[in-house]
Design an enzyme around this catalytic site. Structure first.
Site, PDB file in Angstrom:
ATOM      1  N   TYR A 135      81.835  40.160  47.571  1.00 42.67           N
ATOM      2  CA  TYR A 135      81.522  39.236  48.675  1.00 42.67           C
ATOM      3  C   TYR A 135      80.029  39.232  49.034  1.00 42.67           C
ATOM      4  O   TYR A 135      79.256  40.005  48.501  1.00 42.67           O
ATOM      5  CB  TYR A 135      82.416  39.424  49.891  1.00 42.67           C
ATOM      6  CG  TYR A 135      82.486  40.777  50.587  1.00 42.67           C
ATOM      7  CD1 TYR A 135      81.490  41.724  50.509  1.00 42.67           C
ATOM      8  CD2 TYR A 135      83.599  41.073  51.380  1.00 42.67           C
ATOM      9  CE1 TYR A 135      81.595  42.923  51.180  1.00 42.67           C
ATOM     10  CE2 TYR A 135      83.707  42.276  52.064  1.00 42.67           C
ATOM     11  CZ  TYR A 135      82.702  43.188  51.952  1.00 42.67           C
ATOM     12  OH  TYR A 135      82.798  44.371  52.626  1.00 42.67           O
ATOM     13  N   GLU A 136      79.677  38.311  49.901  1.00 45.69           N
ATOM     14  CA  GLU A 136      78.279  38.089  50.297  1.00 45.69           C
ATOM     15  C   GLU A 136      77.427  37.711  49.084  1.00 45.69           C
ATOM     16  O   GLU A 136      76.267  38.157  48.959  1.00 45.69           O
ATOM     17  CB  GLU A 136      77.747  39.345  50.996  1.00 45.69           C
ATOM     18  CG  GLU A 136      76.587  39.113  51.928  1.00 45.69           C
ATOM     19  CD  GLU A 136      76.823  38.014  52.939  1.00 45.69           C
ATOM     20  OE1 GLU A 136      77.818  38.086  53.690  1.00 45.69           O
ATOM     21  OE2 GLU A 136      76.012  37.074  52.980  1.00 45.69           O
ATOM     22  N   GLY A 137      78.015  36.902  48.201  1.00 45.26           N
ATOM     23  CA  GLY A 137      77.345  36.544  46.940  1.00 45.26           C
ATOM     24  C   GLY A 137      77.673  37.594  45.914  1.00 45.26           C
ATOM     25  O   GLY A 137      77.240  38.746  46.060  1.00 45.26           O
TER      26      GLY A 137
END
Ligand code: FAD
Length: 592
Positions: free
Chosen positions: A440-442
């Site tokens: 997550y978060e890229g």
């Protein structure tokens, strides 16, 4: 049980990442080392004594949903209230809204400790801090006055609503929509998935930041706007009003972070309110929502990097403690009665030292990234340099730290043998929790692309070159110091830096020639090469530090271990970067 390594954290902040120098140079206002130490000690106490003991029940019980209401694990509601009572939520926020305006470096160090205590718990404030940052940077004065004081205190929490079933890494295709209302507000409709702490019982209100598209918006990423959508509308006097038209439809069943509710959120289906549509307010300008989100993304990515460091630290502590107690066989040279503790076996020592070195390396990278962010906010003439340094280090801090978080947690299980695979020991939880952070978060693949295609070209390659020159200075200082204790460290650092330099030059030339496909093929190995080289150099920087805490010999020994055992990988990584693309392209048909 986890015990916050406050001294190690303080040392890394001050002597590796640059906090002591920044204080000496008067760049951080009134902040002094005594205050830094006091804050770190109190954060360490809270994380060790209050958060960590509730991590296991959070994992076992998880967040639960009934009729749209989400209940946090037993004890977590009080834990959260005690945590915000300590003022921890507003460490970096502006004093205008009740924050303490302290440097990011301190917050990042505290985040490490909250996450080591329980990553699932720490996710809640991590998201709130992101919301505070986005509203502070882009919200209207009215939004700031209404929402920031309670978000900064932590009485209300925040979320980020980006992901939809068909729009993950590529947000350009998101479908949530917004309609303008006559009074300047908007109505929001659509479904968002995987929303962390999207619904829960720990705070009185939840402030959702939602990406959505206006009817006349251009297609793709240029047509996305950001809206603030509260769970409860807020009256003029600040009291809570009607329930907004949004709810949590379901919670995901996940591999880890069970205590963190991962919510499917439905906006505007008419469950609440007379008129369909969740009421929201624009943050920033119409169609510029993604840019607003990107303002906070650097810090959010670093915060996720801290999860990797945090899990690695906690997993290492658990493995070392187990290896001291567990006895099996007789290690070479063991003179004691009976079997030796497994910590005496060279292979176990190798695992534990690898865990320690990677953890401390990732910590130093992440804190250095926070330092660059602080300097970018406060320094004058060299602001651009520090902005670029923070931008360059962010994808490495996020990806390297979260990758080693998984690696170290997995090694932690290995050290435990079969007991590591059994939930009772708690080693397995670290691996299960750690596994989401590279996603997550890229995803880390997206971080690698960002590093290679956007960050290396900053100042025509000048920023990355100046960073490499600084690393070379560290290697030179090792070479000029007591060579016997450092063993082959200087040589290994020199080789790693050369590998990094050659791979960097290769990327810059490929990009200049428009050869993007080849460049993207090598992005992930390059990211690891960068992280490993930084690890070696930052450990050396710490080992060279002039302190009288009695740990200098240990630091040199760990640095030498890393240089002679872990850094050999950089040459293979450079080779993969420079020579791997053709075979990757040629083998592609296998997957057809
Ligand atoms: C527990 C959990 C919590 C989350 N919390 C939130 C939250 O609070 N808010 C929120 O909005 N979202 C949240 N997410 C969503 C998360 O951010 C996404 O899962 C993530 O961005 C990846 O998107 P995706 O799952 O659609 O994967 P995809 O985008 O489908 O990616 C799948 C794979 O393809 C690769 N890939 C995709 N595109 C490219 C490309 N262009 N080049 C190279 N490789 C590519 C990826 O790296 C990955 O390996 C959460 C997810 C989970 C599981």
């Amino acid at each position: 049980m986890y015990k916050a390594p406050v001294e190690e954290i303080a040392f890394t902040l001050k002597h590796v990442a640059g906090l002591a120098q920044a204080i000496d140079d008067g760049l951080l206002g009134d902040l002094g080392e005594d205050l830094v130490d006091a804050i770190l000690h109190e954060a360490g106490r809270f994380a060790s004594d209050e958060i960590a003991p509730l991590a296991e029940i959070g994992d076992r019980q998880g967040a639960r949903i009934s009729d749209g209401k989400v209940t946090t694990p037993d004890g977590w509601r009080d834990l959260y209230r005690n945590w915000i009572a300590g003022g921890w939520n507003g460490l970096t926020a502006s004093e205008d809204f009740g924050g303490q305006a302290l440097p990011h470096m301190l917050n990042v160090a505290a985040l490490e400790m909250w996450n080591s205590g329980s990553m699932a718990f720490a996710l809640c404030p991590t998201l709130t801090m992101g919301a505070i940052e986005a509203i502070s940077a882009h919200g209207s004065d009215a939004l700031k006055q209404t929402y920031l004081p309670k978000l900064v205190s932590g009485e209300w929490t925040g979320t980020m609503n980006l992901t939809e079933p068909h729009a993950g890494s590529d947000l350009g295709v998101l479908k949530a929509r917004a309609e303008r209302r006559d009074d300047g507000s908007y109505r929001i409709f659509g479904q968002k998935i995987f929303i962390t702490w999207g619904e829960h019982d720990a705070a009185d209100n939840i402030i959702h930041l939602v990406l959505a598209r206006l009817p006349d918006a251009p297609s793709g990423t240029r047509g996305i706007s950001l809206f603030l959508v509260p769970k409860f509308l807020v009256n003029e006097d600040g009291s809570l009003g009607a329930r907004n038209d949004l709810f949590c439809h379901a919670l995901e069943h996940k591999l880890g972070i069970h205590g963190s509710p991962t919510c499917t959120m439905i906006y505007g289906d008419g469950r609440f309110g007379a008129e369909k549509g969740a009421i929201g307010w624009l943050v920033g300008e119409e169609n510029k929502g993604l840019a607003c989100m990107f303002t906070m993304m650097n810090n959010a990515r670093l915060a996720v990097g801290m999860q990797g460091v945090a899990i690695a630290e906690a997993a290492t502590q658990k493995a070392v403690a187990y290896a001291r107690e567990r006895t099996q066989g007789k290690a070479p040279g063991w003179a004691g009665a009976g079997m030796s503790p497994i910590i005496e076996h060279p292979d176990v020592i190798r695992m534990l030292l690898t865990m320690k070195a990677l953890t401390q390396g990732a910590r130093a990278i992440a804190y250095s990234c926070a330092h660059a962010t602080d300097m970018a906010h406060r320094a004058g003439d060299d602001k651009k340099h520090w902005q670029e340094r923070a931008a360059l280090l962010t994808p490495v801090a996020k990806s390297f730290a979260t990758d080693i978080g998984v690696d170290v947690a997995s090694l932690g299980i290995q050290v435990h043998g079969g007991m590591g695979f059994i939930e009772e020991t708690g080693a397995a939880r670290y691996l299960r929790d750690a596994r989401i952070a590279p996603i997550y978060e890229g995803t880390n693949g997206i971080q690698a692309i960002d590093l290679v295609t956007r960050k290396l070209p900053l100042s025509d390659g000048g920023e990355v070159k100046s960073m490499i020159a600084e690393l070379q200075e560290i290697a030179d200082r090792v070479g000029a110091s007591n060579a016997e204790n450092f063993g082959a460290t200087a040589n290994r650092l020199n080789a790693a830096i050369t590998d990094l330099e050659e791979a960097t030059d290769w990327f810059l030339s490929q990009l200049a020639a428009g050869n993007v496909a080849d460049a993207l093929s090598g992005a992930t190995p390059y990211q690891r090469l960068f992280g490993l080289t930084l690890t070696g150099c930052y450990l050396a920087n710490g080992a060279l530090a002039d302190t009288d805490d009695g740990k200098a010999a240990d630091r040199i020994a760990l640095c030498r271990f890393a240089a002679e055992n872990l850094l050999a990988e950089t040459t293979a990584l450079r080779d993969t970067v420079v020579n791997g693309a053709a075979s990757l392209a040629a083998a592609r048909s296998i997957l057809a």
